[in-house]
Design a protein around this motif. Structure first.
Motif, PDB file in Angstrom:
ATOM      1  N   PHE A 101      40.617  -3.909  36.949  1.00  0.00           N
ATOM      2  CA  PHE A 101      40.090  -2.643  37.443  1.00  0.00           C
ATOM      3  C   PHE A 101      38.900  -2.932  38.352  1.00  0.00           C
ATOM      4  O   PHE A 101      37.823  -3.278  37.887  1.00  0.00           O
ATOM      5  N   GLN A 102      39.100  -2.790  39.639  1.00  0.00           N
ATOM      6  CA  GLN A 102      38.057  -3.062  40.629  1.00  0.00           C
ATOM      7  C   GLN A 102      37.256  -1.810  40.969  1.00  0.00           C
ATOM      8  O   GLN A 102      36.383  -1.843  41.833  1.00  0.00           O
ATOM      9  N   ILE A 103      37.562  -0.699  40.306  1.00  0.00           N
ATOM     10  CA  ILE A 103      36.845   0.561  40.507  1.00  0.00           C
ATOM     11  C   ILE A 103      36.472   1.128  39.134  1.00  0.00           C
ATOM     12  O   ILE A 103      37.070   0.754  38.126  1.00  0.00           O
ATOM     13  N   PRO A 104      35.486   2.022  39.095  1.00  0.00           N
ATOM     14  CA  PRO A 104      35.065   2.581  37.808  1.00  0.00           C
ATOM     15  C   PRO A 104      36.087   3.569  37.260  1.00  0.00           C
ATOM     16  O   PRO A 104      36.894   4.118  38.018  1.00  0.00           O
ATOM     17  N   PRO A 105      36.052   3.805  35.954  1.00  0.00           N
ATOM     18  CA  PRO A 105      36.959   4.804  35.383  1.00  0.00           C
ATOM     19  C   PRO A 105      36.535   6.215  35.790  1.00  0.00           C
ATOM     20  O   PRO A 105      35.394   6.439  36.191  1.00  0.00           O
ATOM     21  N   ASP A 106      37.465   7.156  35.687  1.00  0.00           N
ATOM     22  CA  ASP A 106      37.120   8.562  35.897  1.00  0.00           C
ATOM     23  C   ASP A 106      36.306   9.082  34.716  1.00  0.00           C
ATOM     24  O   ASP A 106      35.384   9.878  34.880  1.00  0.00           O
ATOM     25  N   LEU A 107      36.674   8.621  33.525  1.00  0.00           N
ATOM     26  CA  LEU A 107      35.999   8.999  32.283  1.00  0.00           C
ATOM     27  C   LEU A 107      35.676   7.729  31.509  1.00  0.00           C
ATOM     28  O   LEU A 107      36.546   6.876  31.327  1.00  0.00           O
ATOM     29  N   ALA A 108      34.421   7.608  31.070  1.00  0.00           N
ATOM     30  CA  ALA A 108      34.010   6.510  30.196  1.00  0.00           C
ATOM     31  C   ALA A 108      33.529   7.105  28.889  1.00  0.00           C
ATOM     32  O   ALA A 108      32.712   8.040  28.887  1.00  0.00           O
ATOM     33  N   VAL A 109      34.063   6.605  27.779  1.00  0.00           N
ATOM     34  CA  VAL A 109      33.643   7.056  26.457  1.00  0.00           C
ATOM     35  C   VAL A 109      32.919   5.895  25.791  1.00  0.00           C
ATOM     36  O   VAL A 109      33.477   4.804  25.661  1.00  0.00           O
ATOM     37  N   GLU A 110      31.686   6.129  25.399  1.00  0.00           N
ATOM     38  CA  GLU A 110      30.887   5.121  24.708  1.00  0.00           C
ATOM     39  C   GLU A 110      30.536   5.629  23.318  1.00  0.00           C
ATOM     40  O   GLU A 110      29.955   6.705  23.186  1.00  0.00           O
ATOM     41  N   ILE A 111      30.931   4.863  22.306  1.00  0.00           N
ATOM     42  CA  ILE A 111      30.515   5.157  20.935  1.00  0.00           C
ATOM     43  C   ILE A 111      29.146   4.506  20.807  1.00  0.00           C
ATOM     44  O   ILE A 111      29.024   3.282  20.863  1.00  0.00           O
ATOM     45  N   VAL A 112      28.108   5.306  20.673  1.00  0.00           N
ATOM     46  CA  VAL A 112      26.735   4.824  20.798  1.00  0.00           C
ATOM     47  C   VAL A 112      26.308   4.035  19.568  1.00  0.00           C
ATOM     48  O   VAL A 112      26.406   4.516  18.434  1.00  0.00           O
ATOM     49  N   SER A 113      25.836   2.816  19.817  1.00  0.00           N
ATOM     50  CA  SER A 113      25.275   1.952  18.784  1.00  0.00           C
ATOM     51  C   SER A 113      23.767   2.152  18.732  1.00  0.00           C
ATOM     52  O   SER A 113      23.163   2.572  19.734  1.00  0.00           O
ATOM     53  N   PRO A 114      23.139   1.823  17.590  1.00  0.00           N
ATOM     54  CA  PRO A 114      21.706   2.106  17.426  1.00  0.00           C
ATOM     55  C   PRO A 114      20.794   1.547  18.519  1.00  0.00           C
ATOM     56  O   PRO A 114      19.872   2.218  18.947  1.00  0.00           O
ATOM     57  N   ASP A 115      21.015   0.329  18.985  1.00  0.00           N
ATOM     58  CA  ASP A 115      20.106  -0.285  19.956  1.00  0.00           C
ATOM     59  C   ASP A 115      20.573  -0.139  21.400  1.00  0.00           C
ATOM     60  O   ASP A 115      20.005  -0.753  22.301  1.00  0.00           O
ATOM     61  N   GLU A 116      21.586   0.673  21.638  1.00  0.00           N
ATOM     62  CA  GLU A 116      22.175   0.798  22.961  1.00  0.00           C
ATOM     63  C   GLU A 116      21.402   1.788  23.830  1.00  0.00           C
ATOM     64  O   GLU A 116      21.042   2.870  23.378  1.00  0.00           O
ATOM     65  N   ASP A 117      21.166   1.415  25.084  1.00  0.00           N
ATOM     66  CA  ASP A 117      20.538   2.331  26.044  1.00  0.00           C
ATOM     67  C   ASP A 117      21.658   3.090  26.749  1.00  0.00           C
ATOM     68  O   ASP A 117      22.092   2.723  27.837  1.00  0.00           O
ATOM     69  N   ILE A 118      22.134   4.133  26.112  1.00  0.00           N
ATOM     70  CA  ILE A 118      23.276   4.880  26.626  1.00  0.00           C
ATOM     71  C   ILE A 118      22.944   5.588  27.936  1.00  0.00           C
ATOM     72  O   ILE A 118      23.816   5.768  28.796  1.00  0.00           O
ATOM     73  N   PHE A 119      21.696   5.960  28.128  1.00  0.00           N
ATOM     74  CA  PHE A 119      21.332   6.645  29.373  1.00  0.00           C
ATOM     75  C   PHE A 119      21.413   5.692  30.564  1.00  0.00           C
ATOM     76  O   PHE A 119      21.851   6.079  31.641  1.00  0.00           O
ATOM     77  N   LYS A 120      21.026   4.446  30.367  1.00  0.00           N
ATOM     78  CA  LYS A 120      21.158   3.426  31.414  1.00  0.00           C
ATOM     79  C   LYS A 120      22.633   3.233  31.760  1.00  0.00           C
ATOM     80  O   LYS A 120      23.021   3.247  32.926  1.00  0.00           O
ATOM     81  N   LYS A 121      23.454   3.065  30.725  1.00  0.00           N
ATOM     82  CA  LYS A 121      24.893   2.870  30.949  1.00  0.00           C
ATOM     83  C   LYS A 121      25.516   4.082  31.637  1.00  0.00           C
ATOM     84  O   LYS A 121      26.321   3.942  32.549  1.00  0.00           O
ATOM     85  N   ALA A 122      25.150   5.269  31.183  1.00  0.00           N
ATOM     86  CA  ALA A 122      25.713   6.488  31.778  1.00  0.00           C
ATOM     87  C   ALA A 122      25.355   6.575  33.261  1.00  0.00           C
ATOM     88  O   ALA A 122      26.213   6.880  34.093  1.00  0.00           O
TER      89      ALA A 122
END
Length: 168
Positions: A101-122
């Motif tokens: 996959f050379q392009i980003p997904p249309d939808l990304a689902v992240e199951i958030v872990s305690p130490d994860e910076d989900i806002f950075k990833k989003a």
């Protein structure tokens, strides 16, 4: 003085990730650095599989595209590859399943872990072209739908267990 390892491109990363010794590892490329992801908890793994099942039950009969699991890497930038817990990419954007996959997904689902910076990833997903990120908080039984607002800022709307998600 600490010496920094070489920074890798997405293409170099894909080659390294495909080596036999990395077969059982979950790797991501974060600003050119190869990062090994921790094993998912049983709760996170089951949650991701259930979400994937619901999405597939909608996507497959309509031939809309491809749903990937946690080992499906998406190139977001030249030095960034992410593996969402669940990803969806439409056939409108990618008519044929590629080698990578050379392009980003249309939808990304992240199951958030305690130490994860989900806002950075989003932000990374959304600025790369992903339309929507679902940040799933299993303990709270909530999903935060993240998208970019008109000014390019991150907006997040929470949904609880009684809500219906339609993926936009």
């Amino acid at each position: 003085m600490a010496l920094r390892e070489k920074l890798y491109t997405a293409e170099e990363f894909f080659e390294i990730a495909s080596l036999p010794e990395n077969e059982d590892k979950r790797l991501e490329l974060d600003d050119g650095e190869i990062v090994e992801m921790a094993e998912s908890s049983p709760t996170n793994s089951v949650t991701a599989t259930r979400i994937s099942t619901f999405i597939n039950n909608f996507v497959i009969p309509r031939n809309l595209g491809y749903v990937t699991g946690a080992d499906g890497g998406y190139k977001l930038a030249e030095k960034r590859v992410r593996q969402p817990d669940v990803g969806f990419i439409s056939k409108a954007r990618l008519p044929k399943l590629p080698k990578r996959f050379q392009i980003p997904p249309d939808l990304a689902v992240e199951i958030v872990s305690p130490d994860e910076d989900i806002f950075k990833k989003a932000r990374e997903y959304l600025h790369a072209g992903t339309k929507m990120v679902w940040a799933v908080y299993t303990d709270e039984k909530t999903v935060h739908i993240m998208q970019l607002d008109e000014d390019g800022g991150l907006k997040s709307k929470p949904f609880d267990i009684t809500s219906t998600l339609d993926g936009g």
